[in-house]
Design an enzyme around this catalytic site. Structure first.
Site, PDB file in Angstrom:
ATOM      1  N   TRP A 173      90.871  13.801  32.937  1.00 24.42           N
ATOM      2  CA  TRP A 173      90.440  12.404  32.762  1.00 24.42           C
ATOM      3  C   TRP A 173      91.005  11.828  31.458  1.00 24.42           C
ATOM      4  O   TRP A 173      91.299  12.556  30.522  1.00 24.42           O
ATOM      5  CB  TRP A 173      88.914  12.272  32.804  1.00 24.42           C
ATOM      6  CG  TRP A 173      88.151  13.029  31.745  1.00 24.42           C
ATOM      7  CD1 TRP A 173      87.577  14.259  31.875  1.00 24.42           C
ATOM      8  CD2 TRP A 173      87.862  12.610  30.394  1.00 24.42           C
ATOM      9  NE1 TRP A 173      86.967  14.641  30.704  1.00 24.42           N
ATOM     10  CE2 TRP A 173      87.117  13.642  29.780  1.00 24.42           C
ATOM     11  CE3 TRP A 173      88.155  11.465  29.636  1.00 24.42           C
ATOM     12  CZ2 TRP A 173      86.670  13.576  28.457  1.00 24.42           C
ATOM     13  CZ3 TRP A 173      87.707  11.402  28.315  1.00 24.42           C
ATOM     14  CH2 TRP A 173      86.972  12.448  27.749  1.00 24.42           C
TER      15      TRP A 173
ATOM     16  N   GLU B 256      84.950  13.669  15.580  1.00 23.00           N
ATOM     17  CA  GLU B 256      86.064  13.819  16.535  1.00 23.00           C
ATOM     18  C   GLU B 256      87.351  13.212  15.967  1.00 23.00           C
ATOM     19  O   GLU B 256      88.439  13.756  16.152  1.00 23.00           O
ATOM     20  CB  GLU B 256      85.733  13.135  17.873  1.00 23.00           C
ATOM     21  CG  GLU B 256      84.573  13.745  18.642  1.00 23.00           C
ATOM     22  CD  GLU B 256      84.905  15.082  19.312  1.00 23.00           C
ATOM     23  OE1 GLU B 256      86.096  15.451  19.325  1.00 23.00           O
ATOM     24  OE2 GLU B 256      83.987  15.742  19.795  1.00 23.00           O
TER      25      GLU B 256
ATOM     26  N   GLU C 256      91.363  17.345  22.839  1.00 25.83           N
ATOM     27  CA  GLU C 256      90.341  16.865  21.909  1.00 25.83           C
ATOM     28  C   GLU C 256      90.581  15.406  21.501  1.00 25.83           C
ATOM     29  O   GLU C 256      89.632  14.652  21.289  1.00 25.83           O
ATOM     30  CB  GLU C 256      90.320  17.745  20.644  1.00 25.83           C
ATOM     31  CG  GLU C 256      89.640  19.090  20.817  1.00 25.83           C
ATOM     32  CD  GLU C 256      88.123  18.981  20.893  1.00 25.83           C
ATOM     33  OE1 GLU C 256      87.573  17.932  20.537  1.00 25.83           O
ATOM     34  OE2 GLU C 256      87.492  19.955  21.333  1.00 25.83           O
TER      35      GLU C 256
ATOM     36  N   ASP D 247      84.168  19.268  28.177  1.00 27.68           N
ATOM     37  CA  ASP D 247      85.382  19.767  27.496  1.00 27.68           C
ATOM     38  C   ASP D 247      85.012  20.769  26.403  1.00 27.68           C
ATOM     39  O   ASP D 247      85.641  21.816  26.255  1.00 27.68           O
ATOM     40  CB  ASP D 247      86.133  18.613  26.801  1.00 27.68           C
ATOM     41  CG  ASP D 247      86.991  17.803  27.771  1.00 27.68           C
ATOM     42  OD1 ASP D 247      86.931  18.053  28.983  1.00 27.68           O
ATOM     43  OD2 ASP D 247      87.730  16.908  27.292  1.00 27.68           O
TER      44      ASP D 247
HETATM   45 FE   LIG Z   1      85.758  20.471  20.445  1.00 32.18          FE
HETATM   46 FE   LIG Z   2      85.678  17.132  20.766  1.00 32.62          FE
END
Ligand SMILES: [Fe+2]
Ligand SMILES: [Fe+2]
Length: 329
Positions: free
Chosen positions: A33, A76, A111, A196
């Site tokens: 995705w 992130e 990521e 994930d």
């Molecule tokens: Fe991660």
């Molecule tokens: Fe992540």
């Protein structure tokens, strides 16, 4: 032979399996995705209506929720820091493009979608002072971090095994809270990201498992080392504009605890899960020192659980520059 060389040998030995790890634990780019799949489509005539709806629903989510969302997003977004750190681990050869470096690149590619998606969502929500978020992100990347692993692959894989599970827990809880407030789309987004993280967690656990098979004593000592010094979250180094490092993380961490998104108890549970996953109680061929490390590790979760029970959270609500003050309720 020095310990350093044994680690390098182990990494070279495992390198033969890295391509199969990539196949097993990562998803081909054309099949996975992408952030746009879960955001209002800016090419569509209905874009503005979709954004309007997203903003209406976002109004119902509370202040602490946004603080945690922003903290998770910035964590992130600091991906360049993690990639460069991992590229420097003993046995990872970027210049030679060995399989370990391929793992790091492909993992980074996966990521990178997380911060991208969360950032765009925050931007559209209308609840966030994006400029302040951007400043914090830039600070976090500019400051860099030291997770206490050095270039040691064993310690780094303990860290990543732990950290991927911690982010799974956090994104998954945020997903649940979003759902409770009726934000089904955001809930789905966070659930996907959590998925994930879980996949990545399994991969890093597998690496550690493989190392335990060939170098059990050193792997045990590395696990003990990381648990003794505690896993520091990348967000530990968060700071807001004009502030020093440290303050923001404490407040962010309080918000996460209050909301039950990531608590001291979760830390202990993750540690326990790693102990079970690697079957620490059953590992053989250990040196005396590693046997002692095993005993230490087996007792650690219970010891830490007692400490976390005594934790008291401060009552006051810190106001972050990240979240629109007008909408704080
Ligand atoms: Fe991660
Ligand atoms: Fe992540």
């Amino acid at each position: 032979m020095s310990q350093f060389n044994v680690r390098l040998e182990v990494m070279e030995f495992l390198e033969k399996s890295v391509d199969s790890f990539i196949e097993q634990f990562l998803i081909p780019i054309e099949k996975i995705w992408q952030p746009t799949d879960f955001l209002p489509n800016s090419e569509s005539e209905t874009f503005l209506d979709e954004v309007k709806e997203l903003r209406e629903i976002a109004k119902d989510l509370p202040y602490d929720f946004w603080v945690v969302m922003v903290g998770d997003t910035i964590t992130e977004e600091a991906l360049p820091t993690y990639e460069s750190w991992l590229m420097n681990v003993e046995g990872v050869d970027n210049e030679g493009r060995n399989s370990w470096s391929k793992w790091v690149r492909q993992w980074t590619g996966e990521e990178n979608r997380h911060g991208d998606l969360l950032n765009k969502y925050l931007y559209l929500s209308g609840r966030i002072n994006m400029r302040e978020v951007e400043i914090t992100t830039q600070h976090l990347i500019a400051d860099g971090f030291d997770i206490g692993t050095g270039r040691d692959p064993y310690k780094n894989f303990v860290y990543t095994s732990f950290q991927e599970l911690a982010t799974y827990v956090s994104h998954n809880r945020v997903s649940q809270i979003a759902k409770d407030y009726g934000d089904k789309k955001l809930s789905k987004v966070c659930k996907l990201i959590a998925g994930d993280e879980m996949r990545h967690h399994h991969a890093y656990c597998e690496f550690v498992d493989q190392i335990f098979k060939v170098d059990p004593s050193e792997m045990m000592l590395a696990f003990q080392y990381m648990m003794k010094q505690k896993i520091t979250m990348p967000a530990l180094f968060l700071r807001e504009s004009g502030e020093k490092i440290g303050l923001a993380f404490e407040q962010f961490s309080n918000s996460a605890q209050k909301l039950g998104v990531y608590t001291a108890n979760d830390y202990v549970e993750i540690m326990q899960k790693l102990i079970e996953r690697w079957q620490i109680d059953k590992i053989g061929n250990l040196s005396d020192e590693a046997e002692k490390a095993r005993d230490y590790l087996m007792k650690l979760p219970a010891r830490m659980a007692k400490v976390s029970e005594r934790l008291v959270l401060p009552d006051e609500n810190y106001i972050f520059k990240w979240v629109q003050p007008a909408l704080v309720r």
